[in-house]
Design an enzyme around this catalytic site. Structure first.
Site, PDB file in Angstrom:
ATOM      1  N   GLU A  80       1.118  -0.888  -0.625  1.00  0.00           N
ATOM      2  CA  GLU A  80       0.583   0.378   0.084  1.00  0.00           C
ATOM      3  C   GLU A  80       0.991   1.442   0.127  1.00  0.00           C
ATOM      4  OE1 GLU A  80      -2.611   0.174  -0.423  1.00  0.00           O
ATOM      5  OE2 GLU A  80      -3.458  -2.142   0.191  1.00  0.00           O
ATOM      6  N   CYS A 142      -7.374  -2.671   8.070  1.00  0.00           N
ATOM      7  CA  CYS A 142      -5.790  -2.162   7.366  1.00  0.00           C
ATOM      8  C   CYS A 142      -5.552  -0.915   7.159  1.00  0.00           C
ATOM      9  CB  CYS A 142      -5.423  -3.257   6.427  1.00  0.00           C
ATOM     10  SG  CYS A 142      -6.477  -4.657   6.671  1.00  0.00           S
TER      11      CYS A 142
HETATM   12  N1  PCA Z   1      -7.880  -6.851   6.307  1.00  0.00           N
HETATM   13  C1  PCA Z   1      -9.421  -5.902   6.645  1.00  0.00           C
HETATM   14  C2  PCA Z   1      -9.238  -5.973   7.884  1.00  0.00           C
HETATM   15  C3  PCA Z   1      -8.383  -7.066   8.542  1.00  0.00           C
HETATM   16  C4  PCA Z   1      -7.892  -7.461   7.200  1.00  0.00           C
HETATM   17  O1  PCA Z   1      -7.060  -8.815   7.481  1.00  0.00           O
HETATM   18  C5  PCA Z   1      -8.563  -4.939   5.787  1.00  0.00           C
HETATM   19  O2  PCA Z   1      -8.386  -5.127   4.628  1.00  0.00           O
HETATM   20  O3  PCA Z   1      -9.154  -3.556   6.458  1.00  0.00           O
END
Ligand code: PCA
EC number: 3.4.19.3
Length: 216
Positions: A80, A142
């Site tokens: 990200e 996340c």
């Molecule tokens: N993915 C979610 C929250 C927990 C996870 O493993 C997300 O992309 O926000």
């Protein structure tokens, strides 16, 4: 030996398995490249996730932070680039939903990852693991932990690489849902090991290296 705080999440919403949790449990305590891995599993909880994460950060005082999570709708590994100052998503594991709620009322709109995300993508693709740079971590947990971690590191003026990587669904999830792509969880683990191995030991605390590190 430097310490890398590696986090993943417990299962959430309709997903009974979280490959990010699996990877963290596998790598906890291992030595990879220049780093000793401290693996921690976080709850999926708007009120608790970041608190627990920052608690681990303060206890461990790591030299790098890599946070992992599942992106069920994606088919490749996606470092990200950016975290935004908003909670806006479906219910967490305690049943709470959030709409348009800032994560830090005094915080800036966004933070860039300080992991070498472009290098990560190029490296994984070169090694045969499909990867792509992502420009949104969403506005669920996340993004919440990524923003909270970068905000904290900024406030305490540490110069360490920190950021978030979404992993695609593993086969445990794909077998029960034909819309999901599936990767062997061991392959996902291997991809993350490759990324940790590629982290430069000189980065932590070295201002000169730091400046060129995130932009090269
Ligand atoms: N993915 C979610 C929250 C927990 C996870 O493993 C997300 O992309 O926000």
């Amino acid at each position: 030996m430097k310490t890398l705080l590696l986090t993943g999440f417990e299962p959430f919403l309709e997903h009974p398995f979280n490959p990010a949790e699996y990877i963290v449990r596998q790598l906890n305590g291992k030595q990879i490249g220049f780093y000793q891995i401290a693996g921690k599993v976080l709850p999926v909880d708007y009120r608790r996730s970041a608190l627990e994460l920052l608690g681990h950060y303060e206890t461990l005082q790591p030299d790098a932070v890599m946070m992992l999570g599942l992106a069920a709708g994606r088919n490749r590994i996606t470092p990200e680039r950016i975290a935004i100052n908003i909670n806006d998503g479906p219910n967490d594991n305690s049943g709470e939903e959030m709409t348009d709620v800032p994560i830090a009322s005094e915080g800036p709109a966004a933070y860039f990852s300080t992991l070498p995300v472009r290098k990560f993508v190029n490296l994984l693709n070169k090694r045969g693991f499909p990867a792509e740079l992502s420009n949104t971590a969403g506005a669920y947990l996340c993004n919440n932990v990524m923003y909270s971690m970068l905000h904290h590191i900024n406030k305490v003026k540490h110069r360490i690489p920190a950021g978030f990587i979404h992993v695609p669904p593993s086969n445990e999830l794909a077998v029960n849902d034909r819309r999901l792509s599936g990767w062997p969880k061991e392959t996902l683990q291997n991809s993350i090991e490759i990324l940790i191995e590629s982290l430069d030991q000189k980065i932590a605390g070295d201002e000169r290296t730091w400046k060129s590190y995130t932009t090269d």
